[in-house]
Structure formats: structure tokens, C-alpha cells
Write a protein that holds these residues in place. Structure first.
Motif, PDB file in Angstrom:
ATOM      1  N   ALA A  82       0.845  -1.196   0.000  1.00  0.00           N
ATOM      2  CA  ALA A  82       0.000   0.000   0.000  1.00  0.00           C
ATOM      3  C   ALA A  82       0.877   1.241   0.000  1.00  0.00           C
ATOM      4  CB  ALA A  82      -0.910  -0.002   1.230  1.00  0.00           C
ATOM      5  N   GLU A  83       0.504   2.213  -0.837  1.00  0.00           N
ATOM      6  CA  GLU A  83       1.298   3.436  -0.934  1.00  0.00           C
ATOM      7  C   GLU A  83       0.409   4.677  -0.843  1.00  0.00           C
ATOM      8  OE1 GLU A  83       4.257   3.805  -3.969  1.00  0.00           O
ATOM      9  OE2 GLU A  83       4.421   1.636  -4.259  1.00  0.00           O
ATOM     10  N   VAL A  84       0.969   5.716  -0.238  1.00  0.00           N
ATOM     11  CA  VAL A  84       0.327   7.023  -0.221  1.00  0.00           C
ATOM     12  C   VAL A  84       1.408   8.074  -0.441  1.00  0.00           C
ATOM     13  CG1 VAL A  84      -1.441   6.236   1.416  1.00  0.00           C
ATOM     14  CG2 VAL A  84       0.584   7.436   2.276  1.00  0.00           C
ATOM     15  N   THR A  85       0.977   9.260  -0.828  1.00  0.00           N
ATOM     16  CA  THR A  85       1.893  10.397  -0.928  1.00  0.00           C
ATOM     17  C   THR A  85       1.458  11.461   0.071  1.00  0.00           C
ATOM     18  OG1 THR A  85       2.408  10.038  -3.267  1.00  0.00           O
ATOM     19  CG2 THR A  85       2.755  12.256  -2.405  1.00  0.00           C
ATOM     20  N   HIS A  86       2.408  11.887   0.894  1.00  0.00           N
ATOM     21  CA  HIS A  86       2.134  12.951   1.867  1.00  0.00           C
ATOM     22  C   HIS A  86       2.524  14.259   1.203  1.00  0.00           C
ATOM     23  CE1 HIS A  86       2.647  14.456   6.305  1.00  0.00           C
ATOM     24  NE2 HIS A  86       1.628  15.000   5.683  1.00  0.00           N
ATOM     25  N   THR A  87       1.531  14.949   0.661  1.00  0.00           N
ATOM     26  CA  THR A  87       1.819  16.131  -0.149  1.00  0.00           C
ATOM     27  C   THR A  87       2.357  17.284   0.677  1.00  0.00           C
ATOM     28  OG1 THR A  87      -0.457  16.934   0.050  1.00  0.00           O
ATOM     29  CG2 THR A  87       0.041  15.493  -1.808  1.00  0.00           C
ATOM     30  N   GLY A  88       2.086  17.265   1.989  1.00  0.00           N
ATOM     31  CA  GLY A  88       2.609  18.316   2.857  1.00  0.00           C
ATOM     32  C   GLY A  88       4.076  18.141   3.147  1.00  0.00           C
ATOM     33  N   GLY A  89       4.612  16.947   2.889  1.00  0.00           N
ATOM     34  CA  GLY A  89       6.022  16.689   3.132  1.00  0.00           C
ATOM     35  C   GLY A  89       6.332  16.586   4.604  1.00  0.00           C
ATOM     36  N   HIS A  90       7.576  16.239   4.930  1.00  0.00           N
ATOM     37  CA  HIS A  90       8.007  16.074   6.308  1.00  0.00           C
ATOM     38  C   HIS A  90       9.162  16.993   6.660  1.00  0.00           C
ATOM     39  CE1 HIS A  90       5.521  12.483   7.048  1.00  0.00           C
ATOM     40  NE2 HIS A  90       5.686  12.302   5.752  1.00  0.00           N
ATOM     41  N   SER A  91       9.426  17.987   5.813  1.00  0.00           N
ATOM     42  CA  SER A  91      10.523  18.900   6.104  1.00  0.00           C
ATOM     43  C   SER A  91      10.177  19.794   7.285  1.00  0.00           C
ATOM     44  CB  SER A  91      10.811  19.772   4.876  1.00  0.00           C
ATOM     45  OG  SER A  91      11.726  20.783   5.196  1.00  0.00           O
ATOM     46  N   THR A  92      11.141  20.014   8.146  1.00  0.00           N
ATOM     47  CA  THR A  92      10.958  20.917   9.283  1.00  0.00           C
ATOM     48  C   THR A  92      11.648  22.252   9.047  1.00  0.00           C
ATOM     49  OG1 THR A  92      12.905  20.009  10.370  1.00  0.00           O
ATOM     50  CG2 THR A  92      10.782  19.008  10.922  1.00  0.00           C
ATOM     51  N   ALA A  93      12.033  22.495   7.792  1.00  0.00           N
ATOM     52  CA  ALA A  93      12.804  23.705   7.500  1.00  0.00           C
ATOM     53  C   ALA A  93      12.039  24.966   7.855  1.00  0.00           C
ATOM     54  CB  ALA A  93      13.193  23.728   6.013  1.00  0.00           C
ATOM     55  N   GLY A  94      10.707  24.901   7.719  1.00  0.00           N
ATOM     56  CA  GLY A  94       9.933  26.089   7.980  1.00  0.00           C
ATOM     57  C   GLY A  94       9.300  26.116   9.356  1.00  0.00           C
ATOM     58  N   GLU A  95       9.720  25.238  10.234  1.00  0.00           N
ATOM     59  CA  GLU A  95       9.117  25.190  11.555  1.00  0.00           C
ATOM     60  C   GLU A  95       9.422  26.450  12.351  1.00  0.00           C
ATOM     61  OE1 GLU A  95       8.423  20.774  13.295  1.00  0.00           O
ATOM     62  OE2 GLU A  95      10.418  21.598  13.495  1.00  0.00           O
ATOM     63  N   SER A  96       8.443  26.921  13.067  1.00  0.00           N
ATOM     64  CA  SER A  96       8.630  28.055  13.948  1.00  0.00           C
ATOM     65  C   SER A  96       9.191  27.582  15.276  1.00  0.00           C
ATOM     66  CB  SER A  96       7.292  28.754  14.183  1.00  0.00           C
ATOM     67  OG  SER A  96       6.423  27.916  14.938  1.00  0.00           O
ATOM     68  N   ALA A  97       9.670  28.530  16.057  1.00  0.00           N
ATOM     69  CA  ALA A  97      10.176  28.181  17.384  1.00  0.00           C
ATOM     70  C   ALA A  97       9.070  27.579  18.235  1.00  0.00           C
ATOM     71  CB  ALA A  97      10.754  29.425  18.052  1.00  0.00           C
TER      72      ALA A  97
END
Length: 290
Positions: free
Chosen positions: A225-240
Motif C-alpha cells: 500500500a502506498e500514499v503520498t504525503h503532499t505536505g512533506g516532512h521537512s521541518t525547514a519552515g518550523e517556527s520556534a
């Protein structure tokens, strides 16, 4: 609708101003399941936007929350109201797109063993790369090394082991499955009380997998089974603020897993490492972009 025709699978998600993402997710459900599942969307930000229209327009059930209950709290609220015929709960983020047949294959895997409590698919990022969505719950040595050295010594063996994307092409058991998309046996979910609502965001999936395992249920990863997480998992834009929330949840999990007087030294080491990581991550997030 007769009792025989009632769906046994419910797709459950949580919106927080997520209309755009929900549209794609809901559109992907019909091709993912041969039998039409029940679709229920909790809205943690009711009264704004067009979430109601998007959900009902796709044939789903819209459930406004009385307040922002967080991810786990909203999922719990919806699951409590599902009809008795529902045997499987397909928990998914609104920014997930199911590949064809994905829900069918997850259910098929879960049905092979009554001891399987949760099943997770391959989770792909937008670029097609595989996100390591099926991991082990780190023990004392790996957890301590990762917490203490991940920022100071990124290549340390404990962090490498924790982040290892093991066997993405092989069906296997895991310690926990990403809450971005996980099929849960309703009987197992109910038996452990669902998500711990003390995790407002982050780590609720790690805790769920840990408690399922502790209760004797299996967490099963299947590459069929496969899915695509379009939001991604990058934390580059995470706020404090998000970084602090992540580390608060990590601290809560550590206190739960290593409770009691005997684990006091372990808690001190892990919590010290986490707080150091949080401080360094917040400083990086606060730096102006180059």
C-alpha cells in the motif's frame, strides 16, 4: 441501507483550515477502496473557510469540534461516534493522497492476523522518495545517544540507527507507524483508549504504537500500500513555537515510557538532551534567512 451493506472501514481525518488539502485526499479515496468507506472529517477550526462544503460535496460527514482538540483528541471524538459496523479506522492527515488500492491492501494485511492492531503503508514525499514511516521505539541506549548527540554530532551511531529507513520494500512489524496515514483495528484502538489526548500535536503516533505493542497488538508495515504525503516532512519552515511543542511532546512520551523511581537517571539524561536539542533548534529557526 441494509446491515450487510454497511461499510466496515471509516476514513477519518482532521481539518484545521485544510480545505485545499482535503479536496485532493477525498478525491483519492474511491480508487483506494473497492467498497465505499464511511468518510468522517473533524473540523478543529469550525466556522471559517469551506471545510463543510468540501466534505459534504465529496459525500463525507462533517463534524465540527467544540474547540481545537488537537489531532488525537479530534480523532478520538470521531471514533467514539462511528457506527458499530466499523471494524477498521483509516486515520489520515488531510494532506495525504491515497494511491490506487491502498486502503484495500492495508485492510487485507490487517485481516491476515487477528493480533495486528495497526497497519501502515509506504509514505512517499512529493518527490517520490520514501519517508521512514515505520520505526522502532528507541530503547535506553539509542534514545539517550540520539537525544544527547543528534545536534552536536549528527553522524553519531545512535542517531543513524534511529533514523535508519529499514526495509521499505519488505512487509514487517514495527514499533510505531506514522500517524500521517495508519489503519487501526477499531477493537485495538478502543481497547487502549485511543490516542492519549495529552499529546496536543506530535508524538501521539509514537505513543499509540508503543501502547498497542505493550497491550499485545502488532504494528505492521506493508509496502503493498502506498500514499503520498503532499505536505512533506521537512521541518525547514518550523517556527520556534512548533519546535517547542515537538519537544514538549517528546518529553511527555519519555516520562510515560520511563516512569517510576528506578528510571529517574534515564529521564534526567534524555530530558537534558531533548532540552539542549530544542534550544539549538529554536536558535536555528530564529536566524534570518540567508
Amino acid at each position: 441501507m441494509t446491515a450487510e451493506a454497511q461499510p466496515t472501514v471509516a476514513v477519518v481525518s482532521v481539518s484545521y483550515g485544510s480545505e485545499a488539502e482535503l479536496t485532493a485526499m477525498l478525491a483519492s479515496v474511491p480508487a483506494a477502496a473497492s467498497d465505499r468507506p464511511l468518510v468522517v472529517i473533524a473540523d478543529n477550526l469550525p466556522g471559517t473557510g469551506t471545510t463543510r462544503e468540501v466534505v459534504t460535496g465529496a459525500g463525507g460527514i462533517y463534524v465540527p469540534m467544540r474547540s481545537n482538540l488537537g489531532y488525537g483528541g479530534a480523532i478520538n471524538e470521531v471514533v467514539r461516534g462511528l457506527p458499530p459496523a466499523i471494524e477498521w479506522v483509516m486515520i489520515t492527515n488531510p494532506d495525504v493522497v491515497f494511491h490506487a488500492g491502498a486502503i484495500d491492501r492495508l485492510v487485507e494485511t490487517g485481516a491476515t492476523d487477528d493480533g495486528i492492531g495497526a497497519v501502515g503503508p509506504i509514505v512517499r514525499n512529493d518527490d517520490g522518495s520514501v519517508y521512514p514511516s515505520a520505526r522502532e521505539v528507541p530503547g535506553i541506549r539509542v534514545g539517550s545517544g540520539h537525544a544527547l548527540f543528534s545536534n552536536l554530532w549528527p553522524g553519531n551511531p545512535w542517531t543513524r540507527r534511529y533514523h535508519a529507513a529499514t526495509a521499505s520494500d519488505t512487509e514487517r512489524d514495527a514499533g510505531w507507524l506514522s500517524g500521517s496515514c495508519v489503519l487501526v483495528r477499531r477493537a485495538a484502538f478502543d481497547a487502549i483508549g485511543g490516542f492519549d489526548e495529552g499529546f496536543f500535536m506530535y508524538f501521539e503516533d509514537v505513543d499509540l504504537g508503543f501502547r498497542l505493542s505493550r497491550a499485545g497488538w502488532r504494528n505492521r508495515f506493508t509496502p503493498a500500500a502506498e500514499v503520498t504525503h503532499t505536505g512533506g516532512h521537512s521541518t525547514a519552515g518550523e517556527s520556534a513555537a512548533m519546535i517547542r511543542a515537538h519537544h514538549r511532546s517528546a518529553e511527555r512520551f519519555i516520562r510515560k515510557k520511563y516512569s517510576g523511581v528506578v528510571f529517574w537517571p534515564v529521564r534526567v539524561v534524555l530530558l537534558t538532551g531533548l532540552r539542549l536539542r530544542s534550544t539549538l533548534a529554536e536558535r536555528r529557526a530564529a536566524r534570518p534567512a540567508a
